[in-house]
Design an enzyme around this catalytic site. Structure first.
Site, short mmCIF file in Angstrom:
data_model
loop_
_atom_site.label_atom_id
_atom_site.label_comp_id
_atom_site.label_asym_id
_atom_site.label_seq_id
_atom_site.Cartn_x
_atom_site.Cartn_y
_atom_site.Cartn_z
N HIS A 201 0.81 -1.22 0.00
CA HIS A 201 0.00 0.00 0.00
C HIS A 201 0.85 1.27 0.00
O HIS A 201 0.48 2.27 -0.62
CB HIS A 201 -0.96 -0.01 1.19
N ARG A 307 -10.33 3.21 -0.85
CA ARG A 307 -9.82 2.37 0.23
C ARG A 307 -10.13 3.09 1.54
O ARG A 307 -9.38 3.95 1.98
CB ARG A 307 -8.31 2.16 0.08
N ARG A 343 -14.92 0.84 -0.47
CA ARG A 343 -14.60 -0.51 0.01
C ARG A 343 -14.58 -0.47 1.54
O ARG A 343 -13.94 0.41 2.13
CB ARG A 343 -13.23 -0.94 -0.51
N GLU A 440 -10.44 -11.48 -4.99
CA GLU A 440 -8.99 -11.39 -4.76
C GLU A 440 -8.43 -12.61 -4.03
O GLU A 440 -7.29 -12.61 -3.60
CB GLU A 440 -8.66 -10.08 -4.01
N ASN A 463 -3.88 -7.35 -6.93
CA ASN A 463 -2.72 -7.29 -6.00
C ASN A 463 -2.77 -8.46 -5.03
O ASN A 463 -1.78 -9.16 -4.82
CB ASN A 463 -2.74 -5.99 -5.19
N ASP A 464 -3.94 -8.64 -4.42
CA ASP A 464 -4.08 -9.75 -3.49
C ASP A 464 -4.25 -11.07 -4.23
O ASP A 464 -3.81 -12.10 -3.75
CB ASP A 464 -5.27 -9.52 -2.56
N ARG A 474 2.94 -10.11 -0.84
CA ARG A 474 3.09 -8.95 -1.72
C ARG A 474 3.97 -7.86 -1.11
O ARG A 474 4.45 -6.97 -1.80
CB ARG A 474 1.72 -8.38 -2.10
N CYS A 511 -9.25 -3.44 -10.52
CA CYS A 511 -8.76 -2.29 -9.75
C CYS A 511 -7.42 -2.54 -9.06
O CYS A 511 -6.97 -1.72 -8.28
CB CYS A 511 -9.80 -1.82 -8.74
C1 PEP Z 1 -6.11 -5.58 -4.68
O1 PEP Z 1 -5.92 -6.41 -3.81
O2 PEP Z 1 -5.82 -5.76 -5.87
C2 PEP Z 1 -6.70 -4.27 -4.37
C3 PEP Z 1 -7.13 -3.48 -5.32
O3 PEP Z 1 -6.78 -3.88 -3.10
P1 PEP Z 1 -5.55 -3.59 -2.11
O4 PEP Z 1 -4.36 -3.26 -2.92
O5 PEP Z 1 -6.00 -2.44 -1.27
O6 PEP Z 1 -5.43 -4.86 -1.33
MG MG Z 2 -6.83 -6.34 -1.86
#
Ligand code: PEP
Ligand code: MG
Length: 596
Positions: A201, A307, A343, A440, A463-464, A474, A511
């Site tokens: 993040h 977020r 979210r 995710e 991302n997750d 990550r 996203c």
């Molecule tokens: C993700 O996991 O891809 C996402 C958009 O949320 P975050 O990066 O906040 O976990």
């Molecule tokens: Mg996520």
């Protein structure tokens, strides 16, 4: 730029040293090294005048109140008895021991700032305590250190003292988003961090702030001293120590403007489509009305991912229903009909309780996100009430993070319905927000069809998804090589989810960070994605890619990689196709960089 020239003194005999790093936020930063101790700068002594005493004591008292408030919050969350005892001891230390009066005396007698007085007095206390013959007392010295740490943390938020200064390159062990936001206010040139990955993040935030950041650099303190010149190359992933005058000149030239042009499409032409007329909706990931304004000028239609835990980072503790209501109403007012998707809190138990020291053995797999919302419903209910109130007259929807299956959606929807009922019964006006699920987690991919039938839209959180699908942290740069966005399993999963949304006839918004990297744009289009949500600074690049290719070509490209069995093979195919056909559409250097 500085009083002293930035290059190394050739007379000191040290030659320029280049250290490889992981680039997580692009750009060049040249400045003086400033070491920050962990997540918080080590207390620095500032001498104050007689006139400054009351101000420092006021700061100290505010930090005491803030710490007591934190302790109350912590003890009200579900905690083991032993933890509750410790919190009791910590409250006593703050309220009834001689610690705080002694710190006040230190400020008055030594004319020093509150941080320094806390450090001096608490060290003195803990040394004496450790030396006590009674082991029961000597064992407790850590409590004083703990309380002092909490006070220093509280002061960190209220201190006006800059952390580095505008000519600094900050060197940290680990960067939390809240810390980054504070550091960014002093406009450092760049940040070097030991830990953190591309989708951490803090890295996402740094890209939004256009602040060059590299990670994976260890033991740098052995190679340079505080105040020495350092260059951070966030484009190629390199840290240059003891730079020569030549290097400084060369890098200064490239840092004089953003290395990547800000794009060509800021003409207010909002519609984004491929050369063969396929429309792609671009949204922005942000919690800032100001950012939305900039994104809108570049063609964004609404906020695809808000977020909401960013409100924690700004406030430093759990935001009240009214504070949330204000924040959600402001962003909804900025986005108008284009709308915003909030979210719900995607935080771990430590962050929710305000204490990073609530350690879970495996936080990514632990009590976090909607698991926490279901276990301790108070915070979730407060948030839902704020969202429902803010949605009155506004286009404001709800996104549920870390969904693993339909049962969670059903349970969460019941809570939402319950809050709707309660608010209506109390005569409060509310709207009808749509409900979406983040996809995710692998189980959500495999049940995407069923999930799609139970929500109004899907958000694909790559991302997750990469983290959980490939079992790779990550945030841990030492396994960055295993974080393979182009792994065939990831590509198949993305396709599955897009197909599930299409079959159910609901929208799907990608996203994760892949949506904002032009490198992945043809891939996502070829897989069928038609809504992308990204960081404001990515919009113009992605637009340029979309407008420069046909959807037909992107689909053919994807068809050509289905036989590939490794991420490296897919990477190679994409890269060579891009270089041969679309190289002018990519930001300079992107196709040769290892880090996207
Ligand atoms: C993700 O996991 O891809 C996402 C958009 O949320 P975050 O990066 O906040 O976990
Ligand atoms: Mg996520």
């Amino acid at each position: 730029m500085q009083e002293k020239a930035l290059s190394s003194d050739p007379a000191d005999g040290r030659s320029e040293l280049r250290i490889p790093a992981t680039a997580v936020s692009r750009g060049i930063g040249i400045g003086r090294a400033v070491f920050l101790n962990g997540d918080r700068p080590a207390p620095i002594r500032h001498d104050i005048t007689q006139d400054g005493i009351e101000g420092e004591i006021e700061r100290l008292q505010q930090a005491v109140q803030h710490s007591l408030y934190e302790i109350i919050e912590l003890s009200s969350a579900p905690t083991p008895d032993s933890a509750a005892d410790i919190f009791g001891v910590h409250s006593l230390i703050l309220e009834s021991s001689s610690l705080i009066p002694d710190i006040e005396t230190e400020i008055r007698s030594q004319l020093v700032n509150a941080e320094w007085a806390i450090r001096t007095v608490s060290q003195d206390y803990s040394t004496r305590q450790r030396a006590a013959a009674d082991q029961h007392i000597s064992d407790k010295y850590l409590d004083v250190i703990d309380v002092a740490d909490r006070l220093l943390n509280a002061l960190c938020g209220s201190s006006d003292a800059p952390d580095g200064g505008s000519d600094s390159v900050l060197i940290v062990t680990e960067l939390m988003p809240s810390r980054l936001m504070k550091l960014a206010k002093t406009a450092p040139k760049a940040i070097i961090s030991e830990h953190g990955g591309w989708t951490s993040h803090s890295s996402i935030l740094a890209r939004e702030l256009k602040l060059p950041v590299v990670t994976g650099v260890r033991n740098i303190e052995r190679l340079i001293a505080e105040g020495e010149a350092v260059i951070v190359d966030g484009n190629n992933g390199e840290v240059i120590l003891h730079p020569t005058v030549d290097s400084i000149t060369r890098f200064s030239e490239s840092s004089n403007g953003p290395i990547l042009s800000d794009g060509i499409l800021t003409n207010g032409d909002r519609k984004v489509e491929t050369k063969d007329g396929v429309e792609v909706i671009i949204r922005v990931n942000t919690d800032s009305p100001l950012n939305y304004q900039q994104a809108k000028e570049q063609g964004a239609i609404g906020v695809g991912l808000y977020r909401s835990e960013a409100i924690f980072d700004r406030k430093g503790s759990f935001p009240s229903e009214d504070e949330q209501f204000v924040a959600y109403t402001q962003i909804a007012a900025a986005t108008g009909d284009a709308g915003v998707r909030i979210r719900t809190f995607d935080v771990g138990v430590g962050q929710l309780s305000g204490d990073d020291r609530v350690i879970e053995r495996n936080p990514s797999l632990g009590l976090r996100s909607i698991r926490l919302s279901l276990t301790d419903q108070r915070y979730f209910r407060t948030q839902i009430k704020a969202i429902l109130r803010a949605s009155y007259g506004n286009t404001l929807d709800i996104v549920l993070p870390m969904i693993t299956g339909v049962d969670e959606i059903i349970r969460l929807r019941e809570i939402i319905d319950d809050e709707k009922y309660g608010l209506r019964a109390a005569g409060v006006h509310i709207g009808e927000p749509l409900l979406g699920a983040m996809i995710e987690v692998p189980s959500a991919v495999l049940t995407a069809n069923e999930i799609a039938q139970n929500v109004d839209f899907l958000c694909l959180g790559t991302n997750d998804l990469v983290q959980y699908l490939l079992a790779v942290d990550r945030d841990n740069e030492s396994v960055a090589d295993w974080y393979q966005t182009l792994h065939p399993a990831v590509i198949r999963s993305i396709r599955e989810v897009i197909d599930a949304a299409n079959q159910t006839n609901i929208p799907l918004n990608v996203c994760g960070e892949v949506a904002g990297s032009p490198f992945y744009t043809p891939l996502l289009l070829g897989l069928g994605a038609r809504e992308l949500s990204m960081n404001v600074n990515s919009i113009s690049y992605v637009r340029r890619l979309i407008s420069g290719i046909t959807c037909k070509e992107a689909t053919q490209l994807i068809d050509s990689i289905t036989s590939c069995v490794t991420a490296a093979e897919i990477d190679e195919r994409l890269r060579s196709h891009y270089l041969a056909n679309w190289s002018e559409l990519f930001p300079p250097g992107l196709l040769s960089a290892n880090n996207l």
